[in-house]
Enzyme design. Structure first.
Site, PDB file in Angstrom:
ATOM      1  N   SER A 212       0.858  -1.191   0.000  1.00  0.00           N
ATOM      2  CA  SER A 212       0.000   0.000   0.000  1.00  0.00           C
ATOM      3  C   SER A 212       0.887   1.232   0.000  1.00  0.00           C
ATOM      4  O   SER A 212       2.044   1.171   0.447  1.00  0.00           O
ATOM      5  CB  SER A 212      -0.887   0.005   1.241  1.00  0.00           C
ATOM      6  OG  SER A 212      -1.524   1.257   1.425  1.00  0.00           O
TER       7      SER A 212
ATOM      8  N   TYR B 266      -0.699  -1.103  10.495  1.00  0.00           N
ATOM      9  CA  TYR B 266      -1.001  -1.280   9.078  1.00  0.00           C
ATOM     10  C   TYR B 266       0.145  -0.760   8.207  1.00  0.00           C
ATOM     11  O   TYR B 266       0.696  -1.481   7.368  1.00  0.00           O
ATOM     12  CB  TYR B 266      -2.308  -0.579   8.695  1.00  0.00           C
ATOM     13  CG  TYR B 266      -2.683  -0.863   7.261  1.00  0.00           C
ATOM     14  CD1 TYR B 266      -3.439  -1.972   6.938  1.00  0.00           C
ATOM     15  CD2 TYR B 266      -2.244  -0.034   6.230  1.00  0.00           C
ATOM     16  CE1 TYR B 266      -3.752  -2.265   5.618  1.00  0.00           C
ATOM     17  CE2 TYR B 266      -2.553  -0.317   4.913  1.00  0.00           C
ATOM     18  CZ  TYR B 266      -3.308  -1.432   4.611  1.00  0.00           C
ATOM     19  OH  TYR B 266      -3.598  -1.714   3.296  1.00  0.00           O
TER      20      TYR B 266
END
Length: 257
Positions: free
Chosen positions: A138, A148
């Site tokens: 990401s 994350y």
């Protein structure tokens, strides 16, 4: 026909990979937790493209789930030539607001599963002199933002390092780093995205097209779309304090699936 294995294959970027690769004539192994959605997806792809689609129900946040996919990847029958490690999830809350068990499940899925499945696939690929691994990260990998972002940063570094180790073997690895992508990801994480401008959104199909193009070119990191290439380049040059402020406001939204 060549066979591709895709995790998180029933929605979002994983489903887009499945459609594109089936259209290109590859047989598929689809991995996800929902048996009903897997069966429906497999039936649809077989009917539309005439390819063989195998399904494997597995939760990759568990040891049993990872082990089941490891076994499939290391098997000599119908060897996997393309592995797409796509399964993932996000949180709407910041660190300490999320139960530690959920944080550890994310680490297991985003890091341990990616490491173990890559390790299971590579020996056969290296022996055959050909193979491809796409690890979906990401743009959150490039800003400081909790578990994350940290886990996706690990995916990028891991992929680049292993790609160097595989140089000259015929095996290629790619870390795919999309930004905001139209999928179920944010809805499932219960994150309100209404204030994100339309210009920042990508389609899952565009993300897959860019990833496969960069993989064919031998690149090890793919950042789909020029707008996100510019944003990531700017983030890499920004002072850490500025990045921290940015990530506090928006970093948790830089998720993709």
């Amino acid at each position: 026909m060549p066979t591709a294995l895709i995790t998180g294959a029933t929605a979002g970027i994983g489903a887009a990979f499945a459609r594109r690769l089936a259209k290109d004539g590859l047989d598929l192994v689809l991995v996800a937790r929902d048996a009903t959605r897997l069966a429906d997806t497999a039936s649809e792809l077989t009917k539309q493209y005439g390819v063989s689609v195998e399904t494997l129900v597995a939760d990759l946040a568990t040891d049993d789930g990872i082990a089941a996919v490891e076994t499939r990847l290391s098997g000599a029958e119908r060897p996997v030539e393309l592995l797409v490690n796509n399964a993932g999830f996000g949180f709407k809350d910041s660190f300490l607001k999320v139960p530690i068990a959920d944080e550890l499940a994310m680490v297991k899925l985003h890091i341990e599963a990616v490491l173990r499945l890559t390790a299971a696939a590579l020996p056969g690929m290296r022996e055959r002199g050909r193979g491809y691994v796409v690890n979906v990260a990401s743009v959150a990998a490039f800003v400081p933002r909790g578990t994350y972002g940290a886990s996706k940063s690990w995916v990028v570094q891991f992929t680049q390092g292993v790609a160097r180790d595989m140089a000259g073997t015929g095996v290629r690895l790619l870390a795919l780093c999309p930004g905001f992508t139209h999928t179920e990801f944010h809805q499932r994480a219960q994150v309100d995205m209404s204030d994100v401008g339309g210009w920042m959104w990508l389609s899952a199909e565009q993300v897959v097209d860019d990833a496969l193009r960069d993989l064919a070119r031998g690149r090890t990191v793919s950042i789909p779309s020029r707008r996100y290439k510019v944003l990531v380049a700017a983030a890499r040059k920004a002072p850490l304090g500025a990045l921290g402020g940015l990530s506090s406001r928006a970093g948790r939204r830089l998720d993709r699936r």
